[in-house]
Motif scaffolding. Sequence first.
Motif, mmCIF file in Angstrom:
data_model
loop_
_atom_site.group_PDB
_atom_site.id
_atom_site.type_symbol
_atom_site.label_atom_id
_atom_site.label_comp_id
_atom_site.label_asym_id
_atom_site.label_seq_id
_atom_site.Cartn_x
_atom_site.Cartn_y
_atom_site.Cartn_z
ATOM 1 N N PHE A 194 0.826 -1.204 0.000
ATOM 2 C CA PHE A 194 0.000 0.000 0.000
ATOM 3 C C PHE A 194 0.864 1.260 0.000
ATOM 4 C CE2 PHE A 194 -2.190 -3.435 2.127
ATOM 5 C CZ PHE A 194 -3.437 -3.447 1.518
ATOM 6 N N ILE A 195 0.500 2.195 -0.863
ATOM 7 C CA ILE A 195 1.151 3.503 -0.943
ATOM 8 C C ILE A 195 0.070 4.561 -0.755
ATOM 9 C CG2 ILE A 195 2.414 5.114 -2.420
ATOM 10 C CD1 ILE A 195 3.485 2.622 -3.935
ATOM 11 N N ALA A 196 0.304 5.525 0.127
ATOM 12 C CA ALA A 196 -0.711 6.559 0.362
ATOM 13 C C ALA A 196 -0.055 7.920 0.530
ATOM 14 C CB ALA A 196 -1.542 6.224 1.603
ATOM 15 N N VAL A 197 -0.744 8.946 0.066
ATOM 16 C CA VAL A 197 -0.305 10.319 0.260
ATOM 17 C C VAL A 197 -0.920 10.828 1.559
ATOM 18 C CG1 VAL A 197 -0.315 12.662 -0.680
ATOM 19 C CG2 VAL A 197 -0.131 10.698 -2.214
ATOM 20 N N SER A 198 -0.105 11.505 2.370
ATOM 21 C CA SER A 198 -0.599 11.991 3.653
ATOM 22 C C SER A 198 -0.029 13.370 3.955
ATOM 23 C CB SER A 198 -0.212 11.019 4.772
ATOM 24 O OG SER A 198 -0.647 11.502 6.031
ATOM 25 N N GLU A 257 3.392 -7.898 -5.045
ATOM 26 C CA GLU A 257 2.800 -8.336 -6.321
ATOM 27 C C GLU A 257 1.683 -7.389 -6.746
ATOM 28 O OE1 GLU A 257 0.165 -12.095 -8.083
ATOM 29 O OE2 GLU A 257 1.072 -12.204 -6.076
ATOM 30 N N ASN A 258 0.837 -6.996 -5.799
ATOM 31 C CA ASN A 258 -0.280 -6.086 -6.054
ATOM 32 C C ASN A 258 -0.096 -4.835 -5.195
ATOM 33 O OD1 ASN A 258 -2.008 -8.031 -7.677
ATOM 34 N ND2 ASN A 258 -1.808 -9.169 -5.755
ATOM 35 N N ILE A 259 -0.060 -3.691 -5.840
ATOM 36 C CA ILE A 259 0.145 -2.436 -5.121
ATOM 37 C C ILE A 259 -1.099 -1.562 -5.259
ATOM 38 C CG2 ILE A 259 1.494 -0.310 -5.013
ATOM 39 C CD1 ILE A 259 3.911 -1.875 -5.934
ATOM 40 N N PHE A 260 -1.621 -1.134 -4.106
ATOM 41 C CA PHE A 260 -2.762 -0.228 -4.072
ATOM 42 C C PHE A 260 -2.246 1.180 -3.751
ATOM 43 C CE2 PHE A 260 -5.813 -3.815 -2.589
ATOM 44 C CZ PHE A 260 -5.891 -4.285 -3.900
ATOM 45 N N ILE A 261 -2.645 2.155 -4.561
ATOM 46 C CA ILE A 261 -2.217 3.539 -4.365
ATOM 47 C C ILE A 261 -3.418 4.403 -4.005
ATOM 48 C CG2 ILE A 261 -1.190 5.573 -5.459
ATOM 49 C CD1 ILE A 261 0.450 3.732 -7.197
ATOM 50 N N PHE A 262 -3.247 5.234 -2.987
ATOM 51 C CA PHE A 262 -4.297 6.142 -2.536
ATOM 52 C C PHE A 262 -3.791 7.584 -2.632
ATOM 53 C CE2 PHE A 262 -4.736 2.099 -0.389
ATOM 54 C CZ PHE A 262 -6.092 1.803 -0.518
ATOM 55 N N PRO A 263 -4.186 8.338 -3.660
ATOM 56 C CA PRO A 263 -3.718 9.727 -3.814
ATOM 57 C C PRO A 263 -4.248 10.659 -2.719
ATOM 58 C CG PRO A 263 -4.542 8.839 -5.890
ATOM 59 C CD PRO A 263 -4.964 7.886 -4.819
ATOM 60 N N ASN A 264 -5.485 10.395 -2.256
ATOM 61 C CA ASN A 264 -6.090 11.128 -1.136
ATOM 62 C C ASN A 264 -6.256 12.618 -1.394
ATOM 63 O OD1 ASN A 264 -6.234 8.699 0.206
ATOM 64 N ND2 ASN A 264 -4.343 9.011 1.330
ATOM 65 N N ASN A 265 -6.354 12.971 -2.654
ATOM 66 C CA ASN A 265 -6.574 14.364 -3.034
ATOM 67 C C ASN A 265 -6.945 14.374 -4.515
ATOM 68 O OD1 ASN A 265 -5.871 17.111 -4.084
ATOM 69 N ND2 ASN A 265 -5.280 17.457 -1.956
ATOM 70 N N ASN A 281 1.333 -5.504 -10.349
ATOM 71 C CA ASN A 281 -0.028 -5.108 -10.688
ATOM 72 C C ASN A 281 -0.400 -3.906 -9.820
ATOM 73 O OD1 ASN A 281 -2.679 -5.193 -11.735
ATOM 74 N ND2 ASN A 281 -3.353 -6.282 -9.910
ATOM 75 N N ILE A 282 -0.648 -2.772 -10.444
ATOM 76 C CA ILE A 282 -0.874 -1.528 -9.706
ATOM 77 C C ILE A 282 -2.306 -1.063 -9.893
ATOM 78 C CG2 ILE A 282 -0.093 0.845 -9.359
ATOM 79 C CD1 ILE A 282 2.533 -0.096 -10.833
ATOM 80 N N HIS A 283 -2.974 -0.762 -8.791
ATOM 81 C CA HIS A 283 -4.349 -0.240 -8.857
ATOM 82 C C HIS A 283 -4.431 1.065 -8.082
ATOM 83 C CE1 HIS A 283 -8.714 -0.337 -9.304
ATOM 84 N NE2 HIS A 283 -8.763 0.103 -8.063
ATOM 85 N N ILE A 284 -4.992 2.083 -8.719
ATOM 86 C CA ILE A 284 -5.147 3.388 -8.077
ATOM 87 C C ILE A 284 -6.598 3.570 -7.648
ATOM 88 C CG2 ILE A 284 -5.022 5.883 -8.387
ATOM 89 C CD1 ILE A 284 -2.787 5.370 -10.431
ATOM 90 N N PHE A 285 -6.806 3.748 -6.362
ATOM 91 C CA PHE A 285 -8.122 4.121 -5.859
ATOM 92 C C PHE A 285 -8.223 5.645 -5.912
ATOM 93 C CE2 PHE A 285 -7.483 0.001 -3.811
ATOM 94 C CZ PHE A 285 -8.708 -0.612 -4.017
ATOM 95 N N ILE A 325 -10.804 -4.982 -4.390
ATOM 96 C CA ILE A 325 -11.047 -3.719 -5.103
ATOM 97 C C ILE A 325 -12.505 -3.308 -4.971
ATOM 98 C CG2 ILE A 325 -11.150 -2.661 -7.398
ATOM 99 C CD1 ILE A 325 -8.581 -4.205 -8.077
ATOM 100 N N ASN A 326 -13.420 -4.266 -5.104
ATOM 101 C CA ASN A 326 -14.849 -3.959 -5.021
ATOM 102 C C ASN A 326 -15.254 -3.494 -3.631
ATOM 103 O OD1 ASN A 326 -15.336 -4.559 -7.716
ATOM 104 N ND2 ASN A 326 -15.834 -6.703 -7.300
ATOM 105 N N ILE A 327 -14.824 -4.230 -2.597
ATOM 106 C CA ILE A 327 -15.262 -3.861 -1.248
ATOM 107 C C ILE A 327 -14.609 -2.554 -0.788
ATOM 108 C CG2 ILE A 327 -15.772 -6.229 -0.565
ATOM 109 C CD1 ILE A 327 -13.159 -6.349 0.938
#
Length: 548
Positions: A331-335, A376-384, A403-407, A432-434
Motif C-alpha cells: 500500500f502507498i498513500a499520500v498523507s 505483487e499487487n500495489i494499491f495507491i491512494f492519492p487522497n486528493n 499489478n498496480i491499482h489506483i483508488f 477492489i470492489n469492497i
Amino acid sequence: MKLINAELLKNMLKASNNYLKANVEKVNALNVFPVPDGDTGTNMSYTLSAAVKEINGNNFSNVSELAQKASFGSLKGARGNSGVILSQLIRGFAKQLKDCKDLDTETFVKALTSATESAYRAVMKPTEGTILTVARGIAEDANNYFNSNKDIEIEELLEVCIKSGRKWLNKTPDLLPVLKEANVVDAGGMGLLIIFEGAYSYLVEGKLFEDYQETEIIETSKKDYIQNFDINFTYCTEFFINGLKKNIEKEFKEYLENIGDSIIVIQEGELLKTHVHTNYPGKVLDMALKYGELTNIKIDNMKYQHNEVISALENNYNIKEEEKITKKYGFIAVSAGEGFSEILKGLGVDIIIEGGQTMNPSTEDFINAIKSLPAENIFIFPNNKNIILAAEQSIKMINTIKNIHIFKTKNIPQCISALIKFDINANLGENINIMNEAIDGVVSAEITYAVRSTKLNGFDIKEGDIIGIIQKEIVSTGNNIYDVLLDTSKKIIENNQTKLLSIYYGTGVEEEILNNYVSKINEIYPDIDVEVYPSGNEIYYFVIASEK
C-alpha cells in the motif's frame, strides 16, 4: 525570424520557467475556493522546472532531441492536475518536433494542435473553462492566422498566441459558472499564458528573468518516502470475531488499549473486525476466543516488513528482471500531517508519500515508491483530487511486473475506510470492489479559513472568515472554528444518514474545547458514534468524515 534552433528554444523555455516562478503567487491566488491551498501556480512551476532541469547543462544539435528531453522531464516531474496537463501539452508539442533540426512557423502551429490533443486525451472528462480551453483556443487561433498569413514570422505568431490566450482566459468565467461566481479566471489558463509571455519576452528582448530564478528544486532521498516511525509494538494483528450475541465493541477496545496501539474495533451485528499493533498477539487472540469464533487471522512482523522496504529502496529495483516480490499486497498513500500518517501506517500502509493541498507529490514520487515496494499487487491512494492524475501518469511511465491499482480517493478518510475493509484472504477483484464501496460510503467535510474575500454558494465571505466545506461546497461560515465545526457536523449528519462521525483535528486546535463541542454533538445525536483523532494537518482545523 523564420526558424528557432535548439539553443534558442532552450533559452525560451528557461525564460518561461523563470517568469512563471515570478508569478506563482499570482496564479495561486486565482483558486476558486478562498482556502489556503491554492497550488496551481506551484504545480505548474515545479513541472516546468523539471523539464528545464532535464535540458540544463546539455548541448543539443536539434530541437527534436531537446523537446524529447524536456517532455520526459515534465512527465516525471508533473505535480497536480495542472502540472500533469502541462506535461501533456509539452509532450504533444515535442511529438510534432520529432526529427526536426529547427522549428519553423508551420511546425510550431502543428505542434500547438498536437499539444492540445495530447492534453485532452489525458483527462477522462475534460472540463471547458480551464487550461484545456485556453490551450485549444490558442492552437485554433494560431492555425487560422497562419493559414491566411503563410509568410508569418515566429515573433508575430507568438504575439497571436498571447492575444488569443488573453481572449480565451477572459472567456473562462463564462464557460465555467463557478469561476464567474468567484469572480476569477482559470488559474491554469493564466499559468499557460504566462509561459507564452515568458518565451515571447526572450525571443524579442532577450529577457531570461534570471532575477526571479529560485534555487534548484531539492531532490528528496528515496528513503524519505518512508516515514521514520518508531515501531513500539512489533506485531500487526488482524482478525474477525463471528457469532456475537451482544455488542462487545467498547469492552474489547478497552482491553486492547492496555496492550497495544493503532486499535480499530468495529462491530456490525454478529461480526466484529479487529486491528491492533501489539507485542502479545497470543493474549489478543485468547481474549477474542472468549467472545466467539475467529476467522481471517493475520499476524505480521512490522519490523521485518519495514526493513524489507528499506532494503528495496537501497537496491532501487527498476528493471523487470531485477524486481523482487516478497508479499502479495502493498500500500502507498499520500498523507499530510503526522497524525494522519500514523493512522495510515497503523492500517498497513507501507510507504507514505508526504504531500497534500499545498505541495502535491510528483509523478516521479509515485514511480520511486512503486519501484521500492516489493509487492505483487500495489494499491495507491492519492487522497486528493488534485493528485490522482499524477498517480495515473506514473503507472504509464514505469516498467514493472507489479499489478498496480489506483483508488481515486479524494481525502484521507476515504483511504482509512478502504483500508479497514481490506481483507487479506479475499482475492484482488473482491478487495477492489469492497474497498471502492467503502470509499463511496464516505462523505467528507473540511473546516479552514478564507484567504481572500469573495461571494460563493450564496455566502458573502470575508478574508479571515472560518468556512465549512462539504464535498467541495461551502455550507457554513463564521468567526469561531468550533461553531463552524458544530454547524457543519449538523449538516453532514442530517443529509447523509450518518452512523459514524469521525473528526480529525489539526494543529492549533484546543482539545478541551473540542471535547466540549463533541459532547454537544453527542447530546443532539445520541445514536451516532463520534470519534476524534489528531491529524497534524496545518491547512485544515478539522477534517470530518460521515459514514452510514
